[in-house]
Design a protein around this motif. Structure first.
Motif, PDB file in Angstrom:
ATOM      1  N   ASN A  42       0.778  -1.144  -0.167  1.00  9.89           N
ATOM      2  CA  ASN A  42       0.096   0.037   0.007  1.00  9.89           C
ATOM      3  C   ASN A  42       0.839   1.250  -0.052  1.00  9.89           C
ATOM      4  N   SER A  43       1.894   1.386   0.815  1.00 14.75           N
ATOM      5  CA  SER A  43       2.799   2.404   0.889  1.00 14.75           C
ATOM      6  C   SER A  43       3.466   2.582  -0.468  1.00 14.75           C
ATOM      7  N   ALA A  44       3.827   1.425  -1.150  1.00 12.27           N
ATOM      8  CA  ALA A  44       4.460   1.623  -2.448  1.00 12.27           C
ATOM      9  C   ALA A  44       3.591   2.155  -3.495  1.00 12.27           C
ATOM     10  N   GLN A  45       2.359   1.726  -3.450  1.00 15.65           N
ATOM     11  CA  GLN A  45       1.503   2.529  -4.495  1.00 15.65           C
ATOM     12  C   GLN A  45       1.177   3.758  -3.921  1.00 15.65           C
ATOM     13  N   ARG A  46       1.258   4.128  -3.059  1.00 15.93           N
ATOM     14  CA  ARG A  46       1.036   5.566  -2.723  1.00 15.93           C
ATOM     15  C   ARG A  46       2.095   6.494  -3.243  1.00 15.93           C
ATOM     16  N   MET A  47       3.311   5.905  -2.903  1.00 13.68           N
ATOM     17  CA  MET A  47       4.725   6.435  -3.321  1.00 13.68           C
ATOM     18  C   MET A  47       4.666   6.686  -4.687  1.00 13.68           C
ATOM     19  N   VAL A  48       4.089   5.735  -5.750  1.00 14.82           N
ATOM     20  CA  VAL A  48       4.073   6.159  -6.890  1.00 14.82           C
ATOM     21  C   VAL A  48       2.849   6.964  -7.428  1.00 14.82           C
ATOM     22  N   GLU A  49       1.636   6.867  -6.805  1.00 19.69           N
ATOM     23  CA  GLU A  49       0.528   7.948  -7.028  1.00 19.69           C
ATOM     24  C   GLU A  49       1.135   9.423  -6.744  1.00 19.69           C
ATOM     25  N   SER A  50       2.207   9.839  -5.593  1.00 23.61           N
ATOM     26  CA  SER A  50       2.243  10.765  -5.092  1.00 23.61           C
ATOM     27  C   SER A  50       3.563  11.558  -5.798  1.00 23.61           C
TER      28      SER A  50
END
Length: 222
Positions: A42-50
Motif C-alpha cells: 500500500n505504501s509503495a502504491q502511494r509512493m507511485v501516485e504521489s
C-alpha cells in the motif's frame, strides 16, 4: 527521498515523506511486480501516485534473494545527494551504503546513539573514522547541501585579493568543486606540498573561509 522500502527506518522514512507531500523513491531488490515486503504494498502504491516511484534493476518475477539487497544499495548511494545513517550494527547494509556513498563523494551523516546499544556501533564507527558527520538537526543537512530559501539574501562574492598567492590558488580550485575538494588533489593541482596546503587550509578555516569535511575534503563556506 530515497530508501530501500525495507522494514524499520526505510519504510518509516517513506511514510514520513508521504505525509508531508515529498516525492519518495523505493529502490527494490526484486522485480517491479514483486513488492517486498508484501506488507508495504500500500505504501509503495502511494509512493507511485504521489510523484515518487519504485526503481529496480531486476526483471519481472525476480525474487528478493539475499545478495540483491547489498547490491541495490549502490543505486541508493548513487541517487542521493546526502546519506543519513540512523541506526547501524557493526556490519550490514547501512554501512555498505555509507561506504559506497563515500566512494561516490556524497555527503554522509550518522545519528550518534547510546554507546551500549548494538545498533549504535555502526553509526559511531562512521563518525569516529570521519566517514560521516554527526547528524543532530535538519539545519546541518540544509547547510551541507546549500539549501537556501529563495528570499534569503545571498552572500557577497569572496574577494580573494586579500589572501596570499598560494591561498588564492587553493580557493580557486575549491571554487571549481563546491561539493568539496580532496586534500591530495589540491596539493597536486596547485603543486604545493601537502603540509603547506594543510597549513593554508587551517588558516583559511580560522578566517571562516573554508570548512573541513570527512574524508580529507575541504570546501568554501557560504
Amino acid at each position: 527521498m530515497v530508501s530501500g522500502l525495507a522494514y524499520g527506518i526505510d519504510i518509516e522514512a517513506h511514510r514520513a515523506a508521504l505525509q508531508v507531500g515529498l516525492p519518495t523513491v523505493g529502490v527494490m531488490a526484486s522485480g517491479i511486480d514483486m513488492v517486498y515486503p508484501a506488507a508495504h504494498k500500500n505504501s509503495a502504491q502511494r509512493m507511485v501516485e504521489s510523484g515518487g516511484g519504485l526503481l529496480t534493476e531486476y526483471p519481472f518475477e525476480s525474487k528478493p534473494d539475499a545478495p540483491k539487497f547489498p547490491a541495490r544499495n549502490r543505486i541508493i548511494a548513487g541517487l542521493v545527494d546526502a546519506l543519513i545513517v540512523v541506526e547501524a550494527a557493526e556490519s550490514g547494509g547501512a554501512l555498505i551504503t555509507a561506504h559506497l556513498a563515500q566512494e561516490y563523494d556524497r555527503e554522509i551523516f550518522a545519528v550518534p546513539g547510546n554507546l551500549n546499544q548494538p545498533y549504535s556501533v555502526g553509526c559511531l564507527g562512521l563518525i569516529r573514522k570521519q566517514v560521516a558527520q554527526v547528524f543532530t538537526s535538519v539545519a546541518e543537512l540544509a547547510e551541507a547541501l546549500h539549501w537556501v530559501a529563495g528570499d534569503e539574501p545571498q552572500p557577497a562574492p569572496l574577494d580573494i585579493s586579500q589572501f596570499s598567492t598560494p591561498a588564492q590558488q587553493l580557493i580557486k580550485l575549491m571554487q571549481k568543486q563546491p561539493e568539496g575538494a580532496l586534500l591530495d588533489d589540491l596539493s597536486w593541482k596547485s603543486q604545493i606540498p601537502v603540509n603547506q596546503v594543510l597549513s593554508l587550509l587551517l588558516e583559511l578555516e580560522f578566517q571562516g573561509v573554508v570548512k573541513p569535511l570527512p574524508g580529507k575534503r575541504y570546501r568554501l563556506e557560504g
